[in-house]
Write a protein that holds these residues in place. Structure first.
Motif, PDB file in Angstrom:
ATOM      1  N   ILE A  43       0.851  -1.192   0.000  1.00  0.00           N
ATOM      2  CA  ILE A  43       0.000   0.000   0.000  1.00  0.00           C
ATOM      3  C   ILE A  43       0.884   1.239   0.000  1.00  0.00           C
ATOM      4  N   ASN A  44       0.745   2.064  -1.018  1.00  0.00           N
ATOM      5  CA  ASN A  44       1.579   3.247  -1.163  1.00  0.00           C
ATOM      6  C   ASN A  44       1.380   4.246  -0.030  1.00  0.00           C
ATOM      7  N   CYS A  83      -4.286  16.020  -3.536  1.00  0.00           N
ATOM      8  CA  CYS A  83      -4.562  14.853  -2.695  1.00  0.00           C
ATOM      9  C   CYS A  83      -4.029  15.140  -1.301  1.00  0.00           C
ATOM     10  N   SER A  84      -4.908  15.522  -0.410  1.00  0.00           N
ATOM     11  CA  SER A  84      -4.519  15.856   0.954  1.00  0.00           C
ATOM     12  C   SER A  84      -4.257  14.593   1.760  1.00  0.00           C
ATOM     13  N   ALA A  85      -3.655  14.786   2.912  1.00  0.00           N
ATOM     14  CA  ALA A  85      -3.427  13.644   3.804  1.00  0.00           C
ATOM     15  C   ALA A  85      -4.751  13.017   4.221  1.00  0.00           C
ATOM     16  N   GLY A  86      -5.779  13.852   4.395  1.00  0.00           N
ATOM     17  CA  GLY A  86      -7.089  13.317   4.757  1.00  0.00           C
ATOM     18  C   GLY A  86      -7.667  12.427   3.675  1.00  0.00           C
ATOM     19  N   MET A  87      -7.511  12.837   2.406  1.00  0.00           N
ATOM     20  CA  MET A  87      -7.967  11.997   1.296  1.00  0.00           C
ATOM     21  C   MET A  87      -7.215  10.687   1.285  1.00  0.00           C
ATOM     22  N   TRP A  88      -5.886  10.758   1.515  1.00  0.00           N
ATOM     23  CA  TRP A  88      -5.096   9.531   1.509  1.00  0.00           C
ATOM     24  C   TRP A  88      -5.535   8.596   2.622  1.00  0.00           C
ATOM     25  N   VAL A  89      -5.816   9.125   3.799  1.00  0.00           N
ATOM     26  CA  VAL A  89      -6.242   8.284   4.916  1.00  0.00           C
ATOM     27  C   VAL A  89      -7.536   7.549   4.570  1.00  0.00           C
ATOM     28  N   THR A  90      -8.464   8.249   3.920  1.00  0.00           N
ATOM     29  CA  THR A  90      -9.720   7.606   3.515  1.00  0.00           C
ATOM     30  C   THR A  90      -9.441   6.452   2.554  1.00  0.00           C
ATOM     31  N   ASP A  91      -8.557   6.690   1.570  1.00  0.00           N
ATOM     32  CA  ASP A  91      -8.205   5.633   0.622  1.00  0.00           C
ATOM     33  C   ASP A  91      -7.445   4.501   1.312  1.00  0.00           C
ATOM     34  N   ALA A  92      -6.567   4.857   2.256  1.00  0.00           N
ATOM     35  CA  ALA A  92      -5.788   3.841   2.962  1.00  0.00           C
ATOM     36  C   ALA A  92      -6.686   2.960   3.819  1.00  0.00           C
ATOM     37  N   ALA A  99      -7.267  -5.650   2.519  1.00  0.00           N
ATOM     38  CA  ALA A  99      -6.234  -6.594   2.963  1.00  0.00           C
ATOM     39  C   ALA A  99      -6.759  -7.508   4.056  1.00  0.00           C
ATOM     40  N   ARG A 100      -7.494  -6.950   4.984  1.00  0.00           N
ATOM     41  CA  ARG A 100      -8.034  -7.756   6.087  1.00  0.00           C
ATOM     42  C   ARG A 100      -9.065  -8.755   5.576  1.00  0.00           C
ATOM     43  N   THR A 101      -9.914  -8.308   4.670  1.00  0.00           N
ATOM     44  CA  THR A 101     -10.942  -9.199   4.123  1.00  0.00           C
ATOM     45  C   THR A 101     -10.309 -10.391   3.405  1.00  0.00           C
ATOM     46  N   GLN A 102      -9.191 -10.137   2.709  1.00  0.00           N
ATOM     47  CA  GLN A 102      -8.502 -11.191   1.966  1.00  0.00           C
ATOM     48  C   GLN A 102      -7.453 -11.929   2.807  1.00  0.00           C
ATOM     49  N   ASN A 103      -7.355 -11.579   4.083  1.00  0.00           N
ATOM     50  CA  ASN A 103      -6.360 -12.175   4.973  1.00  0.00           C
ATOM     51  C   ASN A 103      -4.948 -12.015   4.423  1.00  0.00           C
ATOM     52  N   ARG A 104      -4.665 -10.814   3.915  1.00  0.00           N
ATOM     53  CA  ARG A 104      -3.324 -10.480   3.420  1.00  0.00           C
ATOM     54  C   ARG A 104      -2.647  -9.536   4.405  1.00  0.00           C
ATOM     55  N   LEU A 105      -1.346  -9.643   4.502  1.00  0.00           N
ATOM     56  CA  LEU A 105      -0.578  -8.728   5.335  1.00  0.00           C
ATOM     57  C   LEU A 105      -0.492  -7.365   4.648  1.00  0.00           C
ATOM     58  N   PRO A 106      -0.992  -6.279   5.272  1.00  0.00           N
ATOM     59  CA  PRO A 106      -0.841  -4.951   4.676  1.00  0.00           C
ATOM     60  C   PRO A 106       0.587  -4.445   4.896  1.00  0.00           C
ATOM     61  N   ILE A 107       1.228  -4.039   3.813  1.00  0.00           N
ATOM     62  CA  ILE A 107       2.598  -3.538   3.880  1.00  0.00           C
ATOM     63  C   ILE A 107       2.586  -2.109   3.364  1.00  0.00           C
ATOM     64  N   PHE A 108       2.608  -1.152   4.285  1.00  0.00           N
ATOM     65  CA  PHE A 108       2.599   0.260   3.918  1.00  0.00           C
ATOM     66  C   PHE A 108       4.036   0.700   3.684  1.00  0.00           C
ATOM     67  N   THR A 109       4.305   1.275   2.524  1.00  0.00           N
ATOM     68  CA  THR A 109       5.679   1.683   2.224  1.00  0.00           C
ATOM     69  C   THR A 109       5.707   3.020   1.495  1.00  0.00           C
TER      70      THR A 109
END
Length: 316
Positions: A43-44, A83-92, A99-109
């Motif tokens: 996740i970007n 694209c504000s930080a608030g917009m990014w948080v909503t997308d994140a 990721a949780r629904t698919q049981n995948r490890l979220p990797i924020f980088t």
């Protein structure tokens, strides 16, 4: 999919991995390696890599890399949008839920400290600024200059004015538009924020800290590689849109100098030198920001981080 849970911070389950670091430190490659080993999702967490117009100049993962594991929040925003930080948080939040629904490890980088801070500490809840207020402030900025607006800001929001450099066009304009649109200081809005997306005690957070000389050499070489890969043509297409120069995408490292080259104001080598220098200075600020703002991130060399990936995955 094979999610990776055991063995997180303080012995608790790991809800996510956070990989931060200065530009050109190898974050994307490390995240890709970890995602392949764990079945994770990348996740970007970089404020410039969200823009679809800027794949090359922002060193976004290549289409081939994106095809190897799921990538989210890369190139999903038009350059004409702030694209504000608030917009990014909503997308994140949506990417995290996927990721949780698919049981995948979220990797924020990524390298945007404010985004990482929002993940684990929350974010101020400044409301959207009406376009007429923003346009008026920017027109005054162009006409009168940042220092004149700073004088007005000092009258309306003295706390914000004291913190800001009078010549900082972007931040002075932002603080003034907030107080003019809402009647409240930006400082006041920072008190009432959005809750964090991730509990800090359930994430594995690392900061890649290469040796400075090697990092700066890599930054310089990468900028040359970007030009060879078509960065100038990418910036040309962006410049032809005649967007507001205060938009974030128009200030991505290398973009302003290459735009000046396209206007005939600089040689290509002069523009490239400015782009390299700006990127090196940004990397230096990233080291300082994370050291003071997010001390909970574990600092590591890229080599040590790669060893950690091999040893930790899939049992984080």
């Amino acid at each position: 999919m094979g999610g990776a849970n055991p063995g997180g911070a303080n012995g608790q389950a790991t809800d996510a991995v956070l990989i931060a670091g200065p530009t050109a430190s190898g974050k994307s490659a490390l995240a890709l390696s970890l995602a392949e080993r764990t079945g994770g999702i990348v996740i970007n967490t970089d404020s410039m890599q969200v823009y679809r117009d800027l794949r090359i100049i922002t060193a976004r993962p290549t289409p081939a890399e994106e095809a190897r594991v799921p990538h989210r929040l890369y190139g999903h925003v038009d350059a004409g949008v702030n694209c504000s930080a608030g917009m990014w948080v909503t997308d994140a939040a949506a990417a995290l839920e996927e990721a949780r629904t698919q049981n995948r490890l979220p990797i924020f980088t990524g390298g945007s400290g404010l985004y990482f801070k929002a993940l684990t500490r929350g974010l101020s809840a400044v409301p959207p600024i009406p376009s007429q207020v923003r346009d008026d402030v920017r027109a005054r900025l162009d006409r009168d200059g940042a220092e004149a607006l700073h004088v007005i800001l000092a009258q309306r929001d003295s706390a914000a004015a004291q913190r800001l450099n009078p010549r900082d066009r972007t931040r002075v304009a932002r603080a003034l538009e907030v107080v003019e649109a809402t009647g409240r200081s930006l400082t006041d809005w920072h008190r009432d924020g959005l809750p964090p997306l991730l509990p800090p005690d359930k994430v594995r957070a690392i900061f890649l800290a290469p040796e400075r000389g090697a990092l700066y050499a890599r930054i310089d070489a990468r900028f040359s590689a970007m030009l060879a890969a078509g960065a100038l043509e990418e910036v040309r297409a962006l410049a032809e849109r005649h967007l507001d120069p205060l938009l974030p995408a128009m200030k991505a490292h290398g973009v302003p100098a290459l735009v000046r080259h396209l206007r005939g104001e600089l040689s290509l080598e002069q523009a490239a030198d400015i782009g390299r220098a700006d990127t090196r200075h940004y990397a230096k600020r990233q080291f300082t920001w994370f050291r003071h703002q997010l001390p909970e991130f574990a600092w590591t060399t890229p080599e040590e981080a790669e060893t950690w990936v091999v040893g930790a995955a899939p049992g984080l």
